[in-house]
Design a protein around this motif. Structure first.
Motif, PDB file in Angstrom:
ATOM      1  N   MET A 250       0.820  -1.187   0.000  1.00  0.00           N
ATOM      2  CA  MET A 250       0.000   0.000   0.000  1.00  0.00           C
ATOM      3  C   MET A 250       0.861   1.247   0.000  1.00  0.00           C
ATOM      4  SD  MET A 250      -3.366  -0.531   2.127  1.00  0.00           S
ATOM      5  CE  MET A 250      -4.567  -1.612   1.474  1.00  0.00           C
ATOM      6  N   ASN A 251       2.002   1.143   0.649  1.00  0.00           N
ATOM      7  CA  ASN A 251       2.902   2.288   0.679  1.00  0.00           C
ATOM      8  C   ASN A 251       3.296   2.681  -0.736  1.00  0.00           C
ATOM      9  OD1 ASN A 251       4.425   4.287   1.827  1.00  0.00           O
ATOM     10  ND2 ASN A 251       6.190   2.977   2.165  1.00  0.00           N
TER      11      ASN A 251
ATOM     12  N   VAL B  22       0.559   5.011  -2.490  1.00  0.00           N
ATOM     13  CA  VAL B  22       0.658   6.428  -2.133  1.00  0.00           C
ATOM     14  C   VAL B  22       1.887   7.033  -2.804  1.00  0.00           C
ATOM     15  CG1 VAL B  22       0.996   8.059  -0.236  1.00  0.00           C
ATOM     16  CG2 VAL B  22      -0.620   6.176   0.006  1.00  0.00           C
TER      17      VAL B  22
ATOM     18  N   ARG C  78      -5.984   7.456   0.878  1.00  0.00           N
ATOM     19  CA  ARG C  78      -5.111   6.301   1.151  1.00  0.00           C
ATOM     20  C   ARG C  78      -4.186   6.517   2.346  1.00  0.00           C
ATOM     21  NH1 ARG C  78      -3.573   4.012  -4.802  1.00  0.00           N
ATOM     22  NH2 ARG C  78      -5.712   3.727  -5.495  1.00  0.00           N
TER      23      ARG C  78
ATOM     24  N   GLU D 103      -2.765   3.877   5.059  1.00  0.00           N
ATOM     25  CA  GLU D 103      -1.315   3.674   5.175  1.00  0.00           C
ATOM     26  C   GLU D 103      -0.848   3.947   6.599  1.00  0.00           C
ATOM     27  OE1 GLU D 103       0.948   2.751   2.808  1.00  0.00           O
ATOM     28  OE2 GLU D 103      -0.646   2.461   1.346  1.00  0.00           O
TER      29      GLU D 103
ATOM     30  N   GLU E  45      -2.051   1.205   8.884  1.00  0.00           N
ATOM     31  CA  GLU E  45      -1.224   0.014   8.639  1.00  0.00           C
ATOM     32  C   GLU E  45       0.146   0.193   9.269  1.00  0.00           C
ATOM     33  OE1 GLU E  45      -0.147  -3.766   7.280  1.00  0.00           O
ATOM     34  OE2 GLU E  45      -2.100  -2.831   7.520  1.00  0.00           O
TER      35      GLU E  45
END
Length: 161
Positions: free
Chosen positions: A1-2, A5, A46, A50, A53
């Protein structure tokens, strides 16, 4: 996911860097407002995911580190206790060896004394036996001499016959 972004930020960077410059605007440019705002909206949407997470990962890491520290402390305490036990056992063994050496030395000394006393006793008995045998031998000689003396006149009579 990082990466999502970061890709969005990279796309925003590309749009700004490729945008048309404004005449006499020194470092100003024209960008498509809808595209930039859309990218910013996606980034905003997002980032909480992030961040949450990342927070979850940090919490998991902190829990892992805490568990590792507790386990390390338990291992250290166990090792210290084992070391104390071994040290105590070593002290007991040393004390036992010292005591055993003392007992052996004492037994050897008693053995030497017992041998000395036994040798003296045996020598005394042999001396007493020697004196008794010597005294008996002397009595036997005296009795034999008397016997010869008493027998001498009879032997002379028998020879005369």
């Amino acid at each position: 996911m990082n990466n999502d972004v970061m890709e969005l930020i990279e796309m925003l960077y590309t749009q700004v860097s490729e945008a048309w410059g404004v005449p006499l605007g020194n470092e100003k440019c024209i960008v498509e407002r809808d595209k930039v705002l859309g990218l910013l909206d996606e980034i905003k949407a997002r980032i909480p995911v992030e961040v949450s997470e990342a927070k979850r990962l940090v919490a998991a890491r902190d829990e892992f580190i805490g568990n590792a520290k507790r386990e390390a402390e338990a291992i250290r305490k166990s090792a210290e206790e084992r070391a104390r036990t071994l040290t105590d056992e070593q002290e007991i063994v040393k004390a036992a060896k010292t005591r055993a050496a003392g007992l052996v030395a004492e037994a050897e000394a008693q053995s030497r004394e017992l041998r000395r006393v036994a040798n003296e006793y045996t020598d005394d008995l042999l001396r007493q036996t020697e004196e008794a045998v010597g005294g008996s031998l002397e009595k036997v000689r005296q009795v034999r001499a008397r016997f010869r003396t008493a027998m001498a006149p009879r032997n002379a009579e028998k020879k005369a016959e």
